[in-house]
Scaffold this active site. Structure first.
Site, PDB file in Angstrom:
ATOM      1  N   ARG A  81       0.901  -1.188   0.048  1.00  5.49           N
ATOM      2  CA  ARG A  81      -0.023  -0.131  -0.270  1.00  5.49           C
ATOM      3  C   ARG A  81       0.803   1.279   0.102  1.00  5.49           C
ATOM      4  NH1 ARG A  81      -2.806  -4.101   2.084  1.00  5.49           N
ATOM      5  NH2 ARG A  81      -0.488  -4.606   2.815  1.00  5.49           N
ATOM      6  N   THR A  82       1.821   1.404   0.837  1.00  2.00           N
ATOM      7  CA  THR A  82       2.428   2.413   1.121  1.00  2.00           C
ATOM      8  C   THR A  82       3.367   2.926  -0.128  1.00  2.00           C
ATOM      9  OG1 THR A  82       2.485   2.189   3.560  1.00  2.00           O
ATOM     10  CG2 THR A  82       3.954   3.868   2.784  1.00  2.00           C
ATOM     11  N   LYS A 109      27.125  -4.490  -1.425  1.00  6.30           N
ATOM     12  CA  LYS A 109      28.466  -4.307  -1.739  1.00  6.30           C
ATOM     13  C   LYS A 109      29.107  -3.464  -0.351  1.00  6.30           C
ATOM     14  CE  LYS A 109      27.696  -3.790  -6.488  1.00  6.30           C
ATOM     15  NZ  LYS A 109      27.733  -2.924  -7.723  1.00  6.30           N
ATOM     16  N   ARG A 131      11.376   3.802   3.910  1.00  6.98           N
ATOM     17  CA  ARG A 131      10.964   2.722   4.948  1.00  6.98           C
ATOM     18  C   ARG A 131      12.187   1.761   5.392  1.00  6.98           C
ATOM     19  NH1 ARG A 131       5.708  -1.174   4.420  1.00  6.98           N
ATOM     20  NH2 ARG A 131       4.634   0.814   5.311  1.00  6.98           N
ATOM     21  N   HIS A 159       4.357   5.571  11.702  1.00  2.00           N
ATOM     22  CA  HIS A 159       4.209   5.483  10.418  1.00  2.00           C
ATOM     23  C   HIS A 159       3.042   6.477  10.141  1.00  2.00           C
ATOM     24  CE1 HIS A 159       3.134   3.980   6.538  1.00  2.00           C
ATOM     25  NE2 HIS A 159       2.750   2.763   7.022  1.00  2.00           N
TER      26      HIS A 159
END
Ligand code: CP
Length: 330
Positions: A81-82, A109, A131, A159
């Site tokens: 969703r986000t 890396k 996120r 959030h």
């Protein structure tokens, strides 16, 4: 008759400025959480999101006010969703978008998150939507980048756009937030959605209850100014809104209850509990939902549920946030 209705709505929307201008006293460069937002700032975001939502409902898919901007989705954790709605929100506003994939990036890396973000910013990015499983990552990026930073979920911390879209959905359905009793049910201990909801709802005048098993809810939550309860059956008759949070097995080091079946027996919102609730109870869930665990399918898909409205509001909220953070100089 229907054609006439559509024409009237479209006319009214075109008479209203969408999006509304960024208020002169808006001073936020980043959206890192709801904890320190004032009632006025929350209301500005919600009102701006409502205007975006109304414009979309009237058939306007594009509001190209950020055509000179570029937004990057910097997601180090999975999302449906986000991630999708931030990308769509940027495109609906006319901005370019870049989708960063952690699994195929040079992080493998040894490059750090800050170096990764700085390199992406050096390509001319105006907003970084991040996120990450580590709380504080968005704050760290905000200290190190010139771009606007939006927290799309930092571990169990916050959030903010989820909290805003939940609050917008409640406001639409109930006409306001002040005086409502809102219960957050489930995995409170690991939930960033719970924390953002608590800050936003309390600032706007709601009474908040956190409810779940004693392994996921403790009396210490009272320090945040909320009531706590171990019994969904006890609180169901007196709440206006139930927000059913997912059990976050991926963040738990030990099982907080003997079995999922026992959890569902005590905490799933089902037909029997609905029969004991207020007639106009509003049922929310941030998603993803585990059908049969936090909520039974008949309740999730029933008339009390606004779960898909939350998703639609998520797009409007993210358009509003991008506009407020990037549109100020226009
Ligand atoms: N509610 C929410 O944040 O969903 P995603 O994890 O799919 O983005």
């Amino acid at each position: 008759m229907q054609t006439h209705k559509r024409e009237v709505v479209s006319y009214m929307v075109s008479e209203t400025t969408v999006p509304p201008p960024v208020p002169k006293d808006w001073s936020r460069r980043h959206l890192l959480g709801l904890e320190d937002l004032s009632a006025g700032e929350l209301t500005t975001i919600l009102d701006t999101a409502q205007s975006m939502r109304d414009a979309m409902a009237s058939g306007r898919k594009k509001i190209p006010v950020l055509t000179d901007k570029t937004c990057v989705n910097l997601f180090f954790e999975n999302s449906t969703r986000t991630r999708t709605s931030f990308a769509l929100a940027a495109r609906r506003l006319g901005a370019d978008t870049v989708d960063f994939s952690a699994s195929t990036s040079s992080l493998s890396k040894g490059e750090t998150v800050i170096d990764t973000a700085k390199n992406i910013e050096a390509m001319g990015v105006d907003a970084v939507i991040v996120r990450h499983r580590t709380p504080g990552t968005p704050q760290l990026l905000a200290q190190n980048l010139n771009a606007a930073v939006v927290n799309a979920g930092d571990g169990p911390h916050e959030h903010p756009t989820q909290g805003l879209l939940d609050i917008l959905t409640i406001r639409q359905r109930r006409g306001g937030i002040k005086g409502l009793t809102v219960a957050l049910v489930g995995d409170i201990a690991h939930s960033r959605t719970a924390r953002s909801n608590i800050w936003g709802l309390k600032t706007l005048g709601a009474h908040v209850i956190v409810c779940g098993p004693s392994t996921l809810v403790s009396p210490r939550w009272e320090e945040l100014g909320v009531e706590y309860s171990y019994s969904l059956d006890e609180i169901v008759p007196r709440v206006d809104v139930l927000n059913l949070l997912r059990i976050q097995f991926e963040r738990q080091t030990t099982r907080p209850f003997p079995s999922v079946r026992e959890y569902a027996h005590l905490y799933a919102m089902n037909r029997e509990r609905l029969a004991r609730a207020k007639k106009d109870l509003l049922v929310l869930a941030p998603g993803p939902i585990n059908r049969g665990v936090e909520v039974t399918p008949d309740v999730a898909d029933g008339p009390h549920s606004a779960i898909l409205e939350q998703v639609t509001n998520g797009l409007a909220v993210r358009m509003a946030v991008l506009w407020l953070l990037l549109g100020g100089e226009k």
